[in-house]
Design an enzyme around this catalytic site. Sequence first.
Site, mmCIF file in Angstrom:
data_model
loop_
_atom_site.group_PDB
_atom_site.id
_atom_site.type_symbol
_atom_site.label_atom_id
_atom_site.label_comp_id
_atom_site.label_asym_id
_atom_site.label_seq_id
_atom_site.Cartn_x
_atom_site.Cartn_y
_atom_site.Cartn_z
ATOM 1 N N SER A 107 4.352 10.954 -9.577
ATOM 2 C CA SER A 107 4.593 10.314 -8.282
ATOM 3 C C SER A 107 6.045 9.885 -8.187
ATOM 4 O O SER A 107 6.684 9.553 -9.198
ATOM 5 C CB SER A 107 3.688 9.074 -8.200
ATOM 6 O OG SER A 107 4.105 8.222 -7.165
ATOM 7 N N TYR A 112 0.084 1.070 -12.224
ATOM 8 C CA TYR A 112 -0.192 2.452 -11.810
ATOM 9 C C TYR A 112 1.026 3.333 -12.082
ATOM 10 O O TYR A 112 0.931 4.390 -12.712
ATOM 11 C CB TYR A 112 -0.557 2.506 -10.315
ATOM 12 C CG TYR A 112 -0.455 3.903 -9.736
ATOM 13 C CD1 TYR A 112 -1.384 4.878 -10.081
ATOM 14 C CD2 TYR A 112 0.593 4.255 -8.875
ATOM 15 C CE1 TYR A 112 -1.272 6.167 -9.579
ATOM 16 C CE2 TYR A 112 0.699 5.527 -8.365
ATOM 17 C CZ TYR A 112 -0.225 6.486 -8.718
ATOM 18 O OH TYR A 112 -0.108 7.768 -8.238
ATOM 19 N N LYS A 136 1.925 6.672 -14.828
ATOM 20 C CA LYS A 136 2.540 7.970 -14.502
ATOM 21 C C LYS A 136 3.757 8.220 -15.384
ATOM 22 O O LYS A 136 3.939 9.311 -15.922
ATOM 23 C CB LYS A 136 2.941 8.016 -13.025
ATOM 24 C CG LYS A 136 1.760 8.007 -12.055
ATOM 25 C CD LYS A 136 0.954 9.279 -12.175
ATOM 26 C CE LYS A 136 -0.324 9.246 -11.375
ATOM 27 N NZ LYS A 136 -1.256 10.332 -11.711
HETATM 28 P P1 NAD Z 1 -8.131 10.899 -5.255
HETATM 29 O O1 NAD Z 1 -8.623 9.587 -5.732
HETATM 30 O O2 NAD Z 1 -8.572 11.381 -3.927
HETATM 31 O O3 NAD Z 1 -8.478 12.033 -6.332
HETATM 32 C C1 NAD Z 1 -8.554 11.758 -7.710
HETATM 33 C C2 NAD Z 1 -9.871 12.329 -8.220
HETATM 34 O O4 NAD Z 1 -9.957 12.083 -9.618
HETATM 35 C C3 NAD Z 1 -11.080 11.696 -7.556
HETATM 36 O O5 NAD Z 1 -11.938 12.714 -7.071
HETATM 37 C C4 NAD Z 1 -11.752 10.903 -8.687
HETATM 38 O O6 NAD Z 1 -13.153 10.886 -8.536
HETATM 39 C C5 NAD Z 1 -11.292 11.670 -9.917
HETATM 40 N N1 NAD Z 1 -11.208 10.887 -11.149
HETATM 41 C C6 NAD Z 1 -10.576 9.707 -11.357
HETATM 42 N N2 NAD Z 1 -10.707 9.335 -12.631
HETATM 43 C C7 NAD Z 1 -11.439 10.301 -13.263
HETATM 44 C C8 NAD Z 1 -11.909 10.486 -14.586
HETATM 45 N N3 NAD Z 1 -11.703 9.575 -15.549
HETATM 46 N N4 NAD Z 1 -12.600 11.603 -14.877
HETATM 47 C C9 NAD Z 1 -12.854 12.526 -13.918
HETATM 48 N N5 NAD Z 1 -12.451 12.398 -12.651
HETATM 49 C C10 NAD Z 1 -11.742 11.294 -12.325
HETATM 50 O O7 NAD Z 1 -6.535 10.854 -5.347
HETATM 51 P P2 NAD Z 1 -5.457 11.867 -4.801
HETATM 52 O O8 NAD Z 1 -4.714 11.213 -3.701
HETATM 53 O O9 NAD Z 1 -6.053 13.206 -4.571
HETATM 54 O O10 NAD Z 1 -4.477 11.903 -6.046
HETATM 55 C C11 NAD Z 1 -4.572 12.904 -7.048
HETATM 56 C C12 NAD Z 1 -3.541 12.620 -8.128
HETATM 57 O O11 NAD Z 1 -2.249 12.586 -7.529
HETATM 58 C C13 NAD Z 1 -3.731 11.270 -8.825
HETATM 59 O O12 NAD Z 1 -3.421 11.425 -10.183
HETATM 60 C C14 NAD Z 1 -2.713 10.388 -8.139
HETATM 61 O O13 NAD Z 1 -2.282 9.345 -8.963
HETATM 62 C C15 NAD Z 1 -1.587 11.374 -7.869
HETATM 63 N N6 NAD Z 1 -0.726 10.959 -6.754
HETATM 64 C C16 NAD Z 1 -1.280 10.692 -5.529
HETATM 65 C C17 NAD Z 1 -0.468 10.280 -4.490
HETATM 66 C C18 NAD Z 1 -1.069 9.951 -3.133
HETATM 67 O O14 NAD Z 1 -0.368 9.341 -2.323
HETATM 68 N N7 NAD Z 1 -2.299 10.336 -2.825
HETATM 69 C C19 NAD Z 1 0.902 10.158 -4.674
HETATM 70 C C20 NAD Z 1 1.443 10.463 -5.928
HETATM 71 C C21 NAD Z 1 0.608 10.865 -6.962
HETATM 72 C C1 UD1 Z 2 2.398 3.625 -2.257
HETATM 73 C C2 UD1 Z 2 2.619 3.153 -3.665
HETATM 74 C C3 UD1 Z 2 2.978 4.342 -4.541
HETATM 75 C C4 UD1 Z 2 1.897 5.400 -4.438
HETATM 76 C C5 UD1 Z 2 1.692 5.772 -2.972
HETATM 77 C C6 UD1 Z 2 0.549 6.712 -2.812
HETATM 78 C C7 UD1 Z 2 3.369 0.832 -3.516
HETATM 79 C C8 UD1 Z 2 4.507 -0.108 -3.709
HETATM 80 N N1 UD1 Z 2 3.646 2.136 -3.713
HETATM 81 O O1 UD1 Z 2 3.616 4.167 -1.786
HETATM 82 O O2 UD1 Z 2 3.126 3.930 -5.872
HETATM 83 O O3 UD1 Z 2 2.277 6.557 -5.173
HETATM 84 O O4 UD1 Z 2 1.402 4.595 -2.212
HETATM 85 O O5 UD1 Z 2 -0.672 6.133 -3.146
HETATM 86 O O6 UD1 Z 2 2.270 0.438 -3.218
HETATM 87 N N2 UD1 Z 2 2.995 0.190 5.424
HETATM 88 C C9 UD1 Z 2 2.813 -0.669 6.497
HETATM 89 N N3 UD1 Z 2 1.539 -1.093 6.777
HETATM 90 C C10 UD1 Z 2 0.459 -0.700 6.048
HETATM 91 C C11 UD1 Z 2 0.659 0.191 4.967
HETATM 92 C C12 UD1 Z 2 1.940 0.601 4.671
HETATM 93 O O7 UD1 Z 2 3.765 -1.043 7.167
HETATM 94 O O8 UD1 Z 2 -0.664 -1.131 6.353
HETATM 95 C C13 UD1 Z 2 4.359 0.683 5.144
HETATM 96 C C14 UD1 Z 2 4.871 0.336 3.764
HETATM 97 O O9 UD1 Z 2 5.522 -0.904 3.762
HETATM 98 C C15 UD1 Z 2 5.818 1.529 3.500
HETATM 99 C C16 UD1 Z 2 5.177 2.690 4.254
HETATM 100 O O10 UD1 Z 2 4.313 2.087 5.226
HETATM 101 O O11 UD1 Z 2 7.076 1.276 4.089
HETATM 102 C C17 UD1 Z 2 4.356 3.610 3.372
HETATM 103 O O12 UD1 Z 2 3.421 2.822 2.632
HETATM 104 P P1 UD1 Z 2 2.262 3.497 1.748
HETATM 105 O O13 UD1 Z 2 1.565 4.525 2.551
HETATM 106 O O14 UD1 Z 2 1.456 2.396 1.155
HETATM 107 O O15 UD1 Z 2 3.064 4.282 0.616
HETATM 108 P P2 UD1 Z 2 4.188 3.749 -0.395
HETATM 109 O O16 UD1 Z 2 4.318 2.279 -0.370
HETATM 110 O O17 UD1 Z 2 5.414 4.547 -0.173
#
Ligand code: NAD
Ligand code: UD1
Length: 334
Positions: free
Chosen positions: A124, A148, A152
Amino acid sequence: MNILVTGGTGYIGSHTCVELIKAGHDVVIVDNLCNSKIEVLDYIKEITGYTCKFYECDILDREGLQKVFTENKIDSVIHFAGLKAVGESCAKPLMYYRNNISGTVILCEVMAEFGVKSIVFSSSATVYGIPKEVPLKEDFPLSTTNPYGSTKLMIEGILKDLYNADNEWDITVLRYFNPIGAHESGLIGEDPNGIPNNLMPYITKVASKQLPCLGVFGNDYPTPDGTGIRDYIHVVDLADGHVKAIDHMDGYQVFNLGTGVGYSVLDLVNAFIKVNGVDVPYEIKDRRPGDIAENFADATRAKEVLGWTAKYGVEDMCRSSWNFTVKALERKSK
Ligand code: NAD
Ligand code: UD1
């Protein structure tokens, strides 16, 4: 190729399974369903016509993983499984360290046992901590502000050590910026339980009148409109980045996956309102602790090495997020 996708029923995982299948790969999914639903498998089938082999298995369950590798000849693993809620990670750090870090170590141990040494890992942009400058490049200093993010960063370090110890591994770390949007079918998308933490799921809950009003966290940042700027990327583009990554496994590599363009909170809210013709009432609130003013990617390396760039714009992201929300509500009411 035969790809094992951990976390394959989750938000990014499910979209990646669809793109992998479209590119001709076979897909085996491992997920413990702690944050996703089994119906996703039917939706992937509806979209692609392909039935994924599925194991309801925790990646902490070594024997369960060994069964998966015994029953399938896996060429490469895309590892999404993990917990991802920043606030929850502050309240329950041990749960996050155990699930994300121990889970990844066990997965890699089982992979090595079966001679599978090719993995793509979901990292991330959170690993850039509080950036000194933007756009963010892969070789910028790394740090974290919450457990979290620490999981990573630590997993990146573990994977680097693994590669240094055994160069037969191919390890690609993908640092995602802010994934939003959904598949055009409206069948798969992001549907968090309860009150969402992230911006787009909150916007869709307000637009669908499940929540009354969006709180905009701060309008006094040093940005043009004072609200925070992020690099929002369509989840289908992100999924495509994984297909490209699988095609270019080559030692230890790290790539940013972002569009390279930043949008403020109000940019996104206004784009959503305009594109979908719905109302999103909002009010300005205090800054959220831990938030940064601005981040967006330098995605040059992914373009040069993987041949990947994001195709979708912010309007597509807003349109598809809303389409998914509307269709998901229709499905629930049936
Ligand atoms: P998500 O929660 O929708 O998907 C993660 C999946 O992993 C889920 O289906 C959950 O059931 C499964 N899971 C969790 N722990 C497990 C375990 N111990 N064994 C088996 N399955 C397990 O999340 P996502 O948004 O699809 O994210 C996927 C990956 O990308 C994650 O590692 C997350 O940290 C990373 N990531 C997500 C974002 C985001 O904004 N969504 C941003 C950066 C990184
Ligand atoms: C957050 C996490 C990041 C994670 C990512 C995806 C934090 C500090 N960072 O990123 O580690 O990888 O989510 O899960 O939590 N905002 C509002 N109102 C809301 C929600 C968000 O104004 O109700 C604003 C936030 O202040 C930010 C932007 O929207 O400026 C995006 O927020 P968000 O979607 O939560 O993502 P990040 O904070 O970038």
